[in-house]
Design a protein around this motif. Structure first.
Motif, PDB file in Angstrom:
ATOM      1  N   MET A   1      66.700  47.798  29.381  1.00 30.74           N
ATOM      2  CA  MET A   1      65.900  46.645  29.057  1.00 30.74           C
ATOM      3  C   MET A   1      66.567  45.864  27.944  1.00 30.74           C
ATOM      4  SD  MET A   1      61.947  46.570  28.315  1.00 30.74           S
ATOM      5  CE  MET A   1      61.489  46.411  26.630  1.00 30.74           C
ATOM      6  N   THR A   2      66.578  44.604  28.082  1.00 31.12           N
ATOM      7  CA  THR A   2      67.148  43.756  27.052  1.00 31.12           C
ATOM      8  C   THR A   2      66.174  43.652  25.900  1.00 31.12           C
ATOM      9  OG1 THR A   2      68.278  42.475  28.740  1.00 31.12           O
ATOM     10  CG2 THR A   2      68.048  41.453  26.595  1.00 31.12           C
TER      11      THR A   2
ATOM     12  N   ASP B   1      54.442  53.484  33.488  1.00 32.73           N
ATOM     13  CA  ASP B   1      54.638  52.086  33.874  1.00 32.73           C
ATOM     14  C   ASP B   1      55.023  51.291  32.635  1.00 32.73           C
ATOM     15  OD1 ASP B   1      54.029  52.366  36.574  1.00 32.73           O
ATOM     16  OD2 ASP B   1      52.030  51.478  36.426  1.00 32.73           O
ATOM     17  N   TRP B   2      55.453  50.076  32.827  1.00 25.23           N
ATOM     18  CA  TRP B   2      55.738  49.158  31.722  1.00 25.23           C
ATOM     19  C   TRP B   2      54.700  48.061  31.748  1.00 25.23           C
ATOM     20  CZ3 TRP B   2      59.554  49.324  27.962  1.00 25.23           C
ATOM     21  CH2 TRP B   2      60.402  50.442  28.043  1.00 25.23           C
ATOM     22  N   LEU B   3      54.174  47.710  30.577  1.00 27.21           N
ATOM     23  CA  LEU B   3      53.158  46.673  30.452  1.00 27.21           C
ATOM     24  C   LEU B   3      53.705  45.541  29.598  1.00 27.21           C
ATOM     25  CD1 LEU B   3      49.418  47.016  30.030  1.00 27.21           C
ATOM     26  CD2 LEU B   3      50.639  45.648  28.335  1.00 27.21           C
ATOM     27  N   TYR B   4      53.409  44.321  30.015  1.00 30.60           N
ATOM     28  CA  TYR B   4      53.815  43.106  29.311  1.00 30.60           C
ATOM     29  C   TYR B   4      52.565  42.258  29.141  1.00 30.60           C
ATOM     30  CZ  TYR B   4      58.326  44.784  30.817  1.00 30.60           C
ATOM     31  OH  TYR B   4      59.434  45.577  31.017  1.00 30.60           O
ATOM     32  N   ALA B   5      52.303  41.816  27.912  1.00 33.25           N
ATOM     33  CA  ALA B   5      51.082  41.060  27.642  1.00 33.25           C
ATOM     34  C   ALA B   5      51.367  39.906  26.698  1.00 33.25           C
ATOM     35  CB  ALA B   5      50.025  41.984  27.018  1.00 33.25           C
TER      36      ALA B   5
ATOM     37  N   ASP C   1      56.569  49.138  37.524  1.00 30.92           N
ATOM     38  CA  ASP C   1      56.954  50.547  37.456  1.00 30.92           C
ATOM     39  C   ASP C   1      58.317  50.765  36.798  1.00 30.92           C
ATOM     40  OD1 ASP C   1      58.639  49.658  39.456  1.00 30.92           O
ATOM     41  OD2 ASP C   1      57.844  50.973  41.000  1.00 30.92           O
ATOM     42  N   GLN C   2      58.938  49.673  36.322  1.00 33.41           N
ATOM     43  CA  GLN C   2      60.215  49.794  35.615  1.00 33.41           C
ATOM     44  C   GLN C   2      60.288  48.754  34.521  1.00 33.41           C
ATOM     45  OE1 GLN C   2      63.095  49.134  38.681  1.00 33.41           O
ATOM     46  NE2 GLN C   2      62.592  46.988  38.913  1.00 33.41           N
ATOM     47  N   ALA C   3      61.183  48.973  33.577  1.00 33.11           N
ATOM     48  CA  ALA C   3      61.398  47.996  32.500  1.00 33.11           C
ATOM     49  C   ALA C   3      62.029  46.750  33.100  1.00 33.11           C
ATOM     50  CB  ALA C   3      62.306  48.593  31.425  1.00 33.11           C
TER      51      ALA C   3
ATOM     52  N   GLY D   1      44.073  41.536  18.524  1.00 30.43           N
ATOM     53  CA  GLY D   1      45.025  42.049  17.551  1.00 30.43           C
ATOM     54  C   GLY D   1      45.767  40.957  16.814  1.00 30.43           C
ATOM     55  N   GLY D   2      46.446  41.357  15.755  1.00 28.95           N
ATOM     56  CA  GLY D   2      47.266  40.434  14.988  1.00 28.95           C
ATOM     57  C   GLY D   2      48.545  40.044  15.701  1.00 28.95           C
ATOM     58  N   VAL D   3      48.864  40.740  16.784  1.00 32.27           N
ATOM     59  CA  VAL D   3      50.012  40.431  17.626  1.00 32.27           C
ATOM     60  C   VAL D   3      49.466  40.039  18.996  1.00 32.27           C
ATOM     61  CG1 VAL D   3      52.085  41.383  18.726  1.00 32.27           C
ATOM     62  CG2 VAL D   3      51.483  42.067  16.390  1.00 32.27           C
ATOM     63  N   THR D   4      49.840  38.866  19.495  1.00 27.66           N
ATOM     64  CA  THR D   4      49.292  38.411  20.777  1.00 27.66           C
ATOM     65  C   THR D   4      50.251  38.586  21.948  1.00 27.66           C
ATOM     66  OG1 THR D   4      49.987  36.153  20.315  1.00 27.66           O
ATOM     67  CG2 THR D   4      47.719  36.748  19.712  1.00 27.66           C
ATOM     68  N   SER D   5      51.481  38.956  21.658  1.00 32.83           N
ATOM     69  CA  SER D   5      52.480  39.134  22.697  1.00 32.83           C
ATOM     70  C   SER D   5      53.179  40.468  22.452  1.00 32.83           C
ATOM     71  CB  SER D   5      53.484  37.973  22.641  1.00 32.83           C
ATOM     72  OG  SER D   5      54.476  38.110  23.607  1.00 32.83           O
ATOM     73  N   PHE D   6      53.101  41.368  23.435  1.00 32.51           N
ATOM     74  CA  PHE D   6      53.673  42.696  23.239  1.00 32.51           C
ATOM     75  C   PHE D   6      54.044  43.315  24.577  1.00 32.51           C
ATOM     76  CE2 PHE D   6      49.074  43.073  23.436  1.00 32.51           C
ATOM     77  CZ  PHE D   6      48.847  44.156  24.271  1.00 32.51           C
ATOM     78  N   PHE D   7      54.874  44.342  24.528  1.00 27.49           N
ATOM     79  CA  PHE D   7      55.255  45.073  25.730  1.00 27.49           C
ATOM     80  C   PHE D   7      55.658  46.480  25.351  1.00 27.49           C
ATOM     81  CE2 PHE D   7      59.282  43.497  24.187  1.00 27.49           C
ATOM     82  CZ  PHE D   7      60.181  44.510  24.481  1.00 27.49           C
ATOM     83  N   GLY D   8      55.695  47.354  26.356  1.00 23.41           N
ATOM     84  CA  GLY D   8      56.155  48.711  26.140  1.00 23.41           C
ATOM     85  C   GLY D   8      55.787  49.607  27.297  1.00 23.41           C
ATOM     86  N   GLN D   9      56.330  50.813  27.252  1.00 25.97           N
ATOM     87  CA  GLN D   9      56.007  51.797  28.271  1.00 25.97           C
ATOM     88  C   GLN D   9      54.591  52.308  28.037  1.00 25.97           C
ATOM     89  OE1 GLN D   9      58.920  54.928  28.736  1.00 25.97           O
ATOM     90  NE2 GLN D   9      58.516  54.957  30.932  1.00 25.97           N
ATOM     91  N   VAL D  10      53.893  52.577  29.119  1.00 22.44           N
ATOM     92  CA  VAL D  10      52.461  52.875  29.088  1.00 22.44           C
ATOM     93  C   VAL D  10      52.172  54.366  28.899  1.00 22.44           C
ATOM     94  CG1 VAL D  10      50.379  52.905  30.539  1.00 22.44           C
ATOM     95  CG2 VAL D  10      51.839  50.869  30.485  1.00 22.44           C
TER      96      VAL D  10
END
Length: 167
Positions: A1-2, A148-152, A161-163, A33-42
């Motif tokens: 993942m970049t 899984d990977w989540l992006y919000a 199911d992948q980065a 939350g104080g962060v409105t944009s985030f991602f990571g493995q679930v």
């Protein structure tokens, strides 16, 4: 993942780049939350009106992962409050997506962690020691698997199911 600054996650761009790979959750969440944009493995938790497992998990190293909590859509209890949100931020969790409610929303808004939930409710959960960790959860029109990977961001929430690369 970049690697990319979490504040620059764009779910519309990811949907455009990976239309066959991403699964978009129904637009039922509010940003708290104080962060409105985030991602990571679930990491998933299934818990109904009991945040005992949540309390245990946020005390462990998050390593940039995202906690996805299926609280059964309950609007009668808050699964997350300011102290657990602060602990999640302190331990390196990128965010939490909650099929349920939070409380202490003003304090959580000042916490350096992403939080998306259905709504707020002032009543805390009972601690009965119930809940399942790392199980598939289904809500908002999608099944989310551990790993899984989540992006919000403010546009929505998607899983894959992948980065994904941000290039």
């Amino acid at each position: 993942m970049t690697e990319k600054d979490n504040n620059l996650v764009s779910t519309p761009d990811l949907c455009d780049a990976y239309p066959e790979q991403v699964r978009v959750l129904d637009s039922v969440f509010n940003d708290y939350g104080g962060v409105t944009s985030f991602f990571g493995q679930v990491v998933t938790i299934k818990c109904f009106e009991d945040n005992s497992v949540v309390k245990q998990l946020v005390s462990t190293p998050g390593e940039g992962r995202v906690i996805v909590m299926d609280g059964g859509g309950s609007l009668r209890r808050a699964i997350l409050g300011d102290m657990l949100a602060a602990q999640a931020a302190d331990n390196g969790w990128a965010g939490l997506v909650i099929n349920g409610c939070i409380r202490d929303c003003l304090e959580i808004a000042e916490t350096a962690v992403g939080v998306k939930a259905l709504n707020t409710h002032p009543m805390k959960t009972e601690k009965r020691g119930l809940g399942d960790l790392d199980v598939p959860v289904t809500f908002a029109g999608q099944t989310i698997m551990p790993g899984d990977w989540l992006y919000a961001d403010q546009n929505g929430v998607l899983v894959c199911d992948q980065a994904l690369s941000f290039d």
